[in-house]
Design a protein around this motif. Sequence first.
Motif, mmCIF file in Angstrom:
data_model
loop_
_atom_site.group_PDB
_atom_site.id
_atom_site.type_symbol
_atom_site.label_atom_id
_atom_site.label_comp_id
_atom_site.label_asym_id
_atom_site.label_seq_id
_atom_site.Cartn_x
_atom_site.Cartn_y
_atom_site.Cartn_z
ATOM 1 N N SER A 86 0.829 -1.205 0.000
ATOM 2 C CA SER A 86 0.000 0.000 0.000
ATOM 3 C C SER A 86 0.860 1.251 0.000
ATOM 4 O O SER A 86 2.050 1.213 0.353
ATOM 5 C CB SER A 86 -0.931 0.008 1.223
ATOM 6 N N ASP A 87 0.234 2.366 -0.371
ATOM 7 C CA ASP A 87 0.934 3.648 -0.345
ATOM 8 C C ASP A 87 0.839 4.265 1.045
ATOM 9 O O ASP A 87 0.349 3.628 1.990
ATOM 10 C CB ASP A 87 0.357 4.594 -1.404
ATOM 11 N N ALA A 88 1.286 5.503 1.177
ATOM 12 C CA ALA A 88 1.322 6.161 2.486
ATOM 13 C C ALA A 88 -0.069 6.344 3.078
ATOM 14 O O ALA A 88 -0.238 6.395 4.299
ATOM 15 C CB ALA A 88 2.025 7.516 2.363
ATOM 16 N N TYR A 93 -1.785 -0.741 -4.007
ATOM 17 C CA TYR A 93 -1.369 -0.429 -5.371
ATOM 18 C C TYR A 93 -2.096 -1.296 -6.394
ATOM 19 O O TYR A 93 -2.174 -0.938 -7.567
ATOM 20 C CB TYR A 93 0.140 -0.633 -5.524
ATOM 21 N N VAL A 123 6.342 5.660 -12.059
ATOM 22 C CA VAL A 123 5.683 5.306 -10.794
ATOM 23 C C VAL A 123 6.064 3.886 -10.377
ATOM 24 O O VAL A 123 6.277 3.609 -9.188
ATOM 25 C CB VAL A 123 4.160 5.443 -10.929
ATOM 26 N N ASP A 126 9.232 3.434 -8.230
ATOM 27 C CA ASP A 126 9.057 3.627 -6.781
ATOM 28 C C ASP A 126 8.342 2.441 -6.151
ATOM 29 O O ASP A 126 8.699 1.985 -5.051
ATOM 30 C CB ASP A 126 8.272 4.916 -6.520
ATOM 31 N N ILE A 127 7.324 1.930 -6.846
ATOM 32 C CA ILE A 127 6.576 0.793 -6.313
ATOM 33 C C ILE A 127 7.482 -0.436 -6.216
ATOM 34 O O ILE A 127 7.438 -1.175 -5.220
ATOM 35 C CB ILE A 127 5.350 0.497 -7.199
ATOM 36 N N GLU A 130 9.655 -0.136 -3.204
ATOM 37 C CA GLU A 130 8.897 -0.428 -1.978
ATOM 38 C C GLU A 130 8.659 -1.929 -1.832
ATOM 39 O O GLU A 130 8.734 -2.474 -0.722
ATOM 40 C CB GLU A 130 7.573 0.324 -2.002
#
Length: 420
Positions: A86-88, A93, A123, A126-127, A130
């Motif tokens: 998940s994002d912040a 996602y 994008v 970055d994913i 993470e």
Amino acid sequence: MKISNLLEKDLRIVEKKKLWFSIPAAIVLFAVIMAIVFQFTLGSAFNIGMDFSGGYTMNVKLGTNLTSDNKDEYVKLIEDVTENLSDAEGEKYGLKVSAVQLQGSGDQASLYVKYKAVASEEVMEDINSELQSALTDNLLKRIPMVTEEGSSISAKYTESVRSFYENRKTAVLSAAAESGLTLSEDSVSLSEDGTSITVALGSSVTSEQKDAVISALSINDVYLGSVIAGDQVSASVSTELLTSAICAIIGALALMLLYIFIRFELASAVSAIVALFHDVLIMVCFMAIFHIEINSTFIAALITILGYSINNTIIIFDRVREVVKNGMAKNSSYSRIANFAVRDTMLRSLNTSLTTLITIAMVAIIGVPDIRIFALPIIAGLLAGTYSSICIAPSVWSIIKDRRKREPKAEKAKKKAAAA
């Protein structure tokens, strides 16, 4: 009643063409409805695999820590971590694992993870970073045994962590600060033997702050393995693959049409191609209804069924030609001739399809996931192919022949009307 006795009767298959045509039409309609539902609920009408949609890979190297006993546990953990990333703000996602393959053995054993792209390349960078960190944290952490003594937490490790101490100390202070807890550097200490780290939390500490400190005490163990970002399957390669697959199917249909036209007649060729198109359509509907991933193995299954299904259809048309040539149905309608052919070849078609179906069903039941993805559409194609060769192809043939027979009569009626 024996099947052989049943087949001696005139089943009048062709006369029931409206029923045979309505069944696949209902399946197609249901598939369209399910595709619409999946489009609004899951965001995609079809479960398109990364072979066509593009995607990324991640190589989880575990060496001798990966065994046949714990492989499934690792795979399940990888899928959970990837699909729950998940994002912040806590929004997932939407990553979806396409496949997890075992590669190598012994010290070189690893799990090769494939997952579909869900955003632009920028994008996804970055994913991917993470995800790499998340997999490392969940698969390769050395988690200590934590005990509480008053307002202090003691983390006991199985061996000395003296070389990791400064990193853990910084991580603990940082995690505490992010949770709203202020700790001094003296609050974190290492035991004389180097196997435990003690953190003095002080009073009025919340459970969330305590959990944050405990999480920071876990150590990524380089000896357990590593997570390495792999290659990207680009969209351009995927488009080329899809185009090649479509061309292969169209080419196969065209060559079959030419062969049957030369071997039999145009009506037989057109009927056989209509039956094959029915088989392809039903297989696609099957994938849509059950939202099974469509990848390169599905294309292989399609082409396999095209070759298998045409066999039963050719047997029927070969029997049709024998009936016509021998004069066995000289005064019969085309529907009657088609019924003769279907009745004489039905037992052979059913036996051939059933024996193949049993084998493929066993593969689907006890096979590995990658093989099962190939076997399931094959099963749907076998059923569709048997149905089309018995019910669809002969019915279409009789319709074409009856229409050709009526056309000369219509022309004669026009000439008589013009003469009058």
